[in-house]
Structures are given as C-alpha cells and as structure tokens.
Design an enzyme around this catalytic site. Structure first.
Site, PDB file in Angstrom:
ATOM      1  N   SER A   1       1.235  -1.578  -0.508  1.00  0.00           N
ATOM      2  CA  SER A   1       0.062   0.045  -0.090  1.00  0.00           C
ATOM      3  C   SER A   1       0.682   1.449  -0.008  1.00  0.00           C
ATOM      4  CB  SER A   1      -0.777   0.076   1.157  1.00  0.00           C
ATOM      5  OG  SER A   1      -1.380   1.735   1.518  1.00  0.00           O
TER       6      SER A   1
ATOM      7  N   TYR B   1      -2.548  -1.011  10.496  1.00  0.00           N
ATOM      8  CA  TYR B   1      -1.950  -1.066   8.785  1.00  0.00           C
ATOM      9  C   TYR B   1      -0.981  -0.675   8.319  1.00  0.00           C
ATOM     10  CZ  TYR B   1      -4.278  -1.208   4.213  1.00  0.00           C
ATOM     11  OH  TYR B   1      -3.998  -1.115   3.157  1.00  0.00           O
TER      12      TYR B   1
END
Ligand code: NAD
Length: 266
Positions: A148, A161
């Site tokens: 990501s 995350y």
C-alpha cells in the site's frame, strides 16, 4: 480458451484474499494468461464456488479454492501443501489478503491490532516460508506482495495497517536478498486508492453524512491525498503483477513499486 503462447501458460499462481477486489482481479488476470490459480479468502461458499467455476469456464485453466484463514499458520501451511500436491510447485505467490481498522491508538482494540498484523504481515511470512522451497528447487519463482502507499507513508488512526504495510516492505527486501541468485524475485505493489467494491460502497453514506455529491466525495474525501484525483483500477494492479511475473522483470527485485497517482511523491 487455453493457448500455448499465453504469458503464464501452465504456471501455478496462489493469490491470498482472492474472493473479492484486487485479489480476485489478479487471479482472473493470471488465469486469462493461462495459469492455474488457487483462490483463497472469506465469503459465502456458493458465491465463491461460482467465482471459481467461472474462472475455469472463461479461461480453460484449473481453479481451486482454499478456505485457509490467514490468521492461522497451520491452515496457511496446509493450503500451500495442498496446492503443491496438486500442481507440483507454486510458481507465483501473490500475498494480497488484508483488512483495515481506523481508530486513535489509545482506543485501538488489541484484537484488531493482532488481526491486522497477522493477516496483513505475518501471513506473508507464512506463505513465503512454505512456498519458497518449491521455487528454489525449480530455480524460478515470483513473489508479489500487495502492500500500500501506507508501506511508505503514514496516515493518522491507521497504526496497525501502516505498521503492517511498512513491515511488508521490509520483508520484501529481506527475502529478495536471500533468494537473489536463485531465479526468484520478490517485490511489492503499493497502490494508493483503488476503485474496488469496498471503496464504492463507502460513497452513499459519505454523500449523506457530508451533504456532498458523488464527485465531491471522490475528489475531496477519498482522493484528497492522491494528486491525480484518479483511482487506480484493479486491472492496473493486475497488469503490474503480470509484468512483474514475466521474464522481462527478472532484474526487478526487492522493490516496492508505487501505483498511487503521485501520493508518495509529496
Ligand atoms: P477486499 O476487502 O475487497 O479483499 C480482501 C480479501 O482478503 C478478501 O478476499 C477477503 O476475504 C480476504 N481476507 C480478509 N481476511 C482474511 C482472512 N483472515 N483469511 C483469508 N482471507 C482474508 O480488499 P481490497 O481492496 O481488494 O484489498 C486487497 C489488498 O490490497 C489488501 O492487502 C489491501 O490492504 C491492499 N490495498 C487496497 C487498496 C484499495 O484502495 N482498495 C489500496 C492499497 C492497498
């Protein structure tokens, strides 16, 4: 239909978290290029079976499904062992399964932290650990971790995350160095916002909550950090995975490749 001159004809691809979104798109793209695929992920059994059957029907390759939960190292090892028992070796491993939780750190539920670290980071360790010996024996392999923009930069309230995705960048580099001379490459794709059903589903509530049009929600809320003001598409992520799996990408290893509309250039 199967054809001998497809890019990944006869190869075996395992994609974690491929019952929806990016993972499903990646699995379909590899099947379209002639690969046998192992699907994995959560969801309704009948819906998964129809996705699996459609891949076989559309592309003339074999598609299998493993229900292994990425929280469970034993189930991950079993998924890899079953795939190898049927297909010989996993040639291409795509670590894609991921979840999110957003909260200030002092309120962040401990079980959410543990689950995000387990699914978004540790499952990559477990799949790689299990699949690598087969790749080494063959002298060829591709490992692609879907990370990501949050493997390179942070946003507030996404501690688990961001920590997990930064970890994926480190794992990618480390394994790349360990296997650099063995015909195996290890890379990460780092998307910004990708137009998936998950993202699409957030739009109506946000429109109502903020009294905004759909275009305003996309531009001023979801794509605030993304300079192009365009979502990446599932097909674009899948195309990059296909490219990284090809022989022309053999010199690319240990890299985290951004696909974020300029987000991390800032
Ligand atoms: P998604 O929710 O559509 O798909 C996630 C997949 O992971 C599903 O198949 C789900 O069943 C599976 N999964 C979740 N928990 C699991 C578990 N315990 N065991 C096995 N499978 C499990 O999400 P997506 O948007 O397609 O995201 C896929 C990956 O891409 C994730 O790693 C995510 O972090 C990353 N990513 C997404 C975006 C985006 O904008 N959509 C941006 C950057 C990175």
């Amino acid at each position: 239909m199967a054809s001998a001159n497809k890019l990944h004809q006869g190869r075996t691809v395992l994609v974690t978290g491929s019952t929806s979104g990016i993972g499903l798109g990646v699995a379909r793209a590899f099947a379209a290029e002639g690969a046998n695929v192992v699907l994995n992920g959560l969801g309704d059994a009948d819906e998964i079976e129809s996705l699996r059957g459609a891949i076989e029907q559309d592309h003339g390759t074999i598609a299998r499904y493993s229900p292994a939960n990425m929280l469970n190292p034993q189930e991950i090892a079993q998924m890899v062992a079953e795939a190898e028992a049927e297909f010989g070796t996993i040639d291409i491993l795509v670590n894609n399964a991921g979840i999110q939780h957003v909260s200030p750190i002092e309120d962040f539920p401990i079980e959410k932290w543990d689950a995000i670290l387990a699914i978004n980071l540790s499952s990559n360790f477990h799949t790689i650990r299990a699949a690598l010996p087969g790749m080494k024996k063959k002298g060829w392999g591709r490992i692609i971790n879907i990370s990501s923009a949050h493997s390179l930069v942070a946003s507030p309230y996404k501690s688990a995350y961001v920590a997990a995705k930064h970890g994926v960048a480190g794992l990618t580099k480390t394994v790349a160095l360990e296997v650099a001379e063995q015909g195996i490459t290890v890379n990460a794709i780092a998307p910004g916002y990708v137009w998936t059903p998950l993202v699409e589903a957030q739009i109506p509530d946000t429109m109502a909550a903020r009294n905004m049009t759909e275009e305003e929600v996309k531009r001023d809320v979801l794509l605030l950090a993304q300079p192009t003001k365009e979502f990446a598409t599932i097909e674009q992520v899948a195309d990059l995975a296909l490219y990284l799996s090809g022989d022309s990408a053999s010199a690319i290893t240990g890299s985290t490749i951004s696909m974020d509309g300029g987000w991390t250039a800032k």
